[in-house]
Each structure stands twice: as C-alpha cells, then as structure tokens.
Write a protein that holds these residues in place. Structure first.
Motif, PDB file in Angstrom:
ATOM      1  N   SER A   1     -33.445  -0.650   4.750  1.00 42.46           N
ATOM      2  CA  SER A   1     -34.284  -1.838   4.978  1.00 42.46           C
ATOM      3  C   SER A   1     -35.019  -1.757   6.305  1.00 42.46           C
ATOM      4  CB  SER A   1     -33.424  -3.104   4.935  1.00 42.46           C
ATOM      5  OG  SER A   1     -32.537  -3.149   6.043  1.00 42.46           O
ATOM      6  N   ARG A   2     -34.520  -0.910   7.230  1.00 41.92           N
ATOM      7  CA  ARG A   2     -35.150  -0.778   8.540  1.00 41.92           C
ATOM      8  C   ARG A   2     -36.156   0.369   8.594  1.00 41.92           C
ATOM      9  NH1 ARG A   2     -29.734  -1.245  10.809  1.00 41.92           N
ATOM     10  NH2 ARG A   2     -29.919   0.928  11.490  1.00 41.92           N
TER      11      ARG A   2
ATOM     12  N   GLU B   1     -37.900   1.770   5.754  1.00 46.66           N
ATOM     13  CA  GLU B   1     -38.903   1.887   4.704  1.00 46.66           C
ATOM     14  C   GLU B   1     -39.196   0.518   4.105  1.00 46.66           C
ATOM     15  OE1 GLU B   1     -37.278   4.411   1.670  1.00 46.66           O
ATOM     16  OE2 GLU B   1     -35.982   2.846   0.875  1.00 46.66           O
ATOM     17  N   PRO B   2     -40.323   0.384   3.426  1.00 46.71           N
ATOM     18  CA  PRO B   2     -40.659  -0.892   2.784  1.00 46.71           C
ATOM     19  C   PRO B   2     -39.631  -1.245   1.709  1.00 46.71           C
ATOM     20  CG  PRO B   2     -42.566   0.569   2.862  1.00 46.71           C
ATOM     21  CD  PRO B   2     -41.379   1.386   3.257  1.00 46.71           C
ATOM     22  N   SER B   3     -39.602  -2.525   1.359  1.00 45.04           N
ATOM     23  CA  SER B   3     -38.680  -2.989   0.325  1.00 45.04           C
ATOM     24  C   SER B   3     -38.913  -2.223  -0.975  1.00 45.04           C
ATOM     25  CB  SER B   3     -38.880  -4.491   0.085  1.00 45.04           C
ATOM     26  OG  SER B   3     -38.065  -4.941  -0.964  1.00 45.04           O
TER      27      SER B   3
ATOM     28  N   GLY C   1     -38.176   0.917  -1.443  1.00 43.27           N
ATOM     29  CA  GLY C   1     -38.477   2.323  -1.198  1.00 43.27           C
ATOM     30  C   GLY C   1     -37.459   3.242  -1.827  1.00 43.27           C
TER      31      GLY C   1
ATOM     32  N   THR D   1     -33.767   3.036  -0.625  1.00 44.93           N
ATOM     33  CA  THR D   1     -33.139   1.802  -1.117  1.00 44.93           C
ATOM     34  C   THR D   1     -32.696   1.972  -2.572  1.00 44.93           C
ATOM     35  OG1 THR D   1     -34.524   0.469   0.338  1.00 44.93           O
ATOM     36  CG2 THR D   1     -33.471  -0.659  -1.510  1.00 44.93           C
TER      37      THR D   1
END
Length: 406
Positions: free
Chosen positions: A229-230, A232-234, A236, A239
C-alpha cells in the motif's frame, strides 16, 4: 472337597513373600470383588488356605501401605467396564508383603486380575509416589478422590496424557524388564508397539507444529499488503500477489485442519489406538502365561474347576487379541490417509512457490523498497521450507507406523 496342600514352603519371618520373577498368578472375582477362583501361585504367595480365599472379599489381601486413592481410580475404571493396570502392594496372611503389577479385565459377571512381579525403574518411582500419597491421606485427611487426582496430576507432570497411557507404558516396561531379568529375548510385538507409540507421539508433535507454522505464516502476507500500500497504487501487482499468497496459504491450512485434524478425522485416535494395542498386547501375554502356568499346575484350586478357568482365560485372550487387531487396522488406515494428505499438500505448495517467484520479480522491479520486499519474500521462503520439511517428517512417520503394522 476340601484340599490341603501338604508341601511345605520355606518363608521368611518378615519382609517380602516368595514370588518369583518367572511366576504369574491370577484371581477371579464377582462384580462386588468377592473371590471366586485363582491359581496355586495366588494361594501360595498369599499363604491363605483356599477355604479362607474362596468367597472372601478381595480386599482381604490389601496392604495398609496402599493409598486409597489408587483403589478409588481402580474401581472407577473397572466399574465403567474398562481394563486397567496398576502397581499394588498386597499382604499375605502371615504378615509378609508382595508387590505386583496387576492387569484387571472385565470377565463374565465380574473381573479377572492377572499379576506379574514388577522390576522396572518405573516401579521405584511409583513406590515413592505411593508413599507420598499415603502420607497425605493419613496426615492431611485427603479423601480417596482427591488422592486419586493427585496421582493423575503427578502423571501429567511426567508427560502422560491420562492414566491409561501410563498403564500401557508401565506394563510394557515391566514385561521388558522381566524378560531382561529372566534372560529371555524381549517380546517382539511389545517392542514394535512401543516403537510405534513413540512414532505416534512424534507425529502428534509434528502436526501441532505444522498448524503453528501455518498460523505464524499468516502474518507475513498481511505485512506484505501493508508494504504494498506504500509502494504502489491500490490494486497493484504486489497487492494482488500478496492477497493470492495469503488466500492460498489459508486454504492449505484450513484443508489440512479439516482433513487431518478435523472432526471427521481419526488422526487423534492414532496415538490412543496404538496405546490401547500396547496395553492389550501386554495384557494378552500375561493372560497366556497364566494359562500356561495353570496347565503346569497339578493341584486342586479349591472348588473352581481347572478346565473352566482355563476356558475363561482362553476366551479372554482371544477377545483381547481381536481388540488389538481391530485397533491396528484403524491405525494403518489413518496413517495411509495422512500420507496421502501430505502428498496433496506438497502439490499445493507448487502454487505457493510460483506466487513467491512472481513476488521476487516485482521486488527486483521496485528499486525504492525492493530490499524490504525481498526480506519479506525471504521470510515466506523460510516458512515454506520449514513447512515442507515438516510435511516430509509427518509422511515418513506415518509410513514408519504402517511398516511396523505389517
């Protein structure tokens, strides 16, 4: 017809009654504990005439040094229709004493108790425990039920899950020590079952450890998602991969729990089944020796008929051997199922490994936090390797148990 044994046996004036390591004896009672029959050694060691034994309560030979807590546990067990093994100190009519390891099994409308002379290291520990129990009963007024609980607590502290597990271990140790003392070859089946029980205990430990490893591993995918979450974009790739990894590892853990440890599994019965078979095998051996010794005795047993007693012993042996065989079939089936479960788990691990490789690729691409991500991926690799090794050990133990059963 009354019978008087005219042979004279030299007995000491105090101390221990003559009872050889090579001897066995038995007595049979009704459901109230009234003596109905026994063999010559039973009468000889206790120094009672048959007229005073047949029809008398079995407690006539009870020694005052025995803690009441032992008999409380003893009667609770046999009145449930279960067999039991116990160290017991008895008193002869002339005041001498003798120790036995007794196995008691429900028989017809009562119970049959067969005894051997104890000689193992465990016997020394039990005598010390009994002395402490007796002291508490006399000096502190501890009730029999509380004293029995003290015995169970002591056993738990020694690593036994329950009294029956202790009894099986004690009987096997006494038979092994007895063979050594007599210069006989150790009974092969007792040795095999003792080894199988050790494997079953290790199997239980390894499986508990596997569940703990899975639980510990579940925190890592969570840490991975927090890091993602820190960096890459949501939604990603890191994730998504971390979510996939977490879901797959959770499914594996749940599957193993359901198919190996779940309510439909007999896994938990492996150890208890092997323990039961160990006790039953030892009990059958003692009963067989009682039968053999009875065949050698050419003396009257008082009122009971010798052939009737031999038939009772023979029927009990057949019953116990059948119990042991049935238990071992269950153990073999369950061990085979666990081996199959481990093979399935290894196939699931291929999916986890593929996901971890993809995470490594993403780690190399993300130069900003690649080192931190790589550390977490290495932790995942460590967990996978540890779980894989544990699965291998579980599978091997299961196969070893099956090999011993053959």
């Amino acid at each position: 017809m009354s019978f008087v044994d005219r042979r004279v046996e030299t007995r000491p004036t105090s101390g221990e009654a003559p009872f050889g390591l090579n001897e066995v004896f038995f007595s049979r009672t009704d459901s109230r504990g009234v003596i109905r029959a026994g063999n010559y050694v039973f009468r000889r060691v206790g120094a009672y005439p048959w007229e005073e034994l047949i029809g008398a309560p079995h407690k006539v030979i009870r020694h005052p040094d025995m803690p009441k807590g032992v008999f409380s546990l003893f009667w609770d067990t046999i009145q449930r229709g279960e067999s039991i093994g116990a160290y017991v100190k008895n008193k002869a009519k002339d005041g001498l004493y003798y120790w036995v390891f007794a196995v008691v099994v429900p028989c017809q409308d009562g119970y049959l108790s067969a005894r051997i002379k104890p000689s193992s290291k465990l016997f020394e520990d039990v005598r010390s425990l009994y002395a402490k129990m007796l002291k508490r009963e006399k000096e502190e007024g501890v009730k029999p039920e509380e004293s029995a609980q003290h015995l169970l607590d002591w056993l738990k502290g020694q690593g036994y899950e329950n009294y029956h597990q202790f009894a099986a271990h004690a009987l096997s140790q006494e038979l092994i020590a007895r063979d050594q003392g007599l210069g006989n070859q150790t009974h092969a089946r007792i040795q095999e079952l003792s080894g199988m029980l050790q494997d079953a205990e290790k199997l239980a430990e390894e499986t508990d450890g596997l569940i703990a490893d899975f639980d510990a591993m579940h925190t890592i995918p969570h840490n991975l998602r927090v890091l993602a979450s820190r960096i890459e974009p949501s939604g990603g790739p890191v994730t998504v991969l971390s979510q996939n990894y977490g879901a797959m590892s959770r499914q594996m853990s749940d599957w193993f729990g359901a198919h190996v440890m779940g309510e439909n599994s007999n896994f938990a019965k492996i150890k208890s089944s092997v323990n039961d078979s160990l006790f039953v095998e030892g009990m059958a051996r003692v009963l067989i020796e009682c039968d053999n010794q009875l065949q050698k005795e050419r003396r009257e047993l008082g009122n009971p008929d010798m052939e009737s007693e031999r038939k009772i012993l023979g029927d009990l042996v057949k019953e116990q051997v059948k119990r042991s065989e049935d238990g071992m079939k269950e153990v073999d089936e369950e061990a085979a199922r666990i081996t199959g479960a481990c093979q399935i788990m290894h196939r699931h691990f291929l999916g986890l490994s593929s996901t971890r490789v993809l995470l490594k690729i993403e780690s190399a691409r993300l130069t900003d936090s690649g080192e931190t991500l790589a550390d977490i991926i290495d932790q995942l690799g460590g967990f996978q390797e540890r779980i894989s090794r544990r699965l291998d050990r579980i599978a091997k133990l299961s196969e070893d148990i099956r090999m011993l059963e053959q």
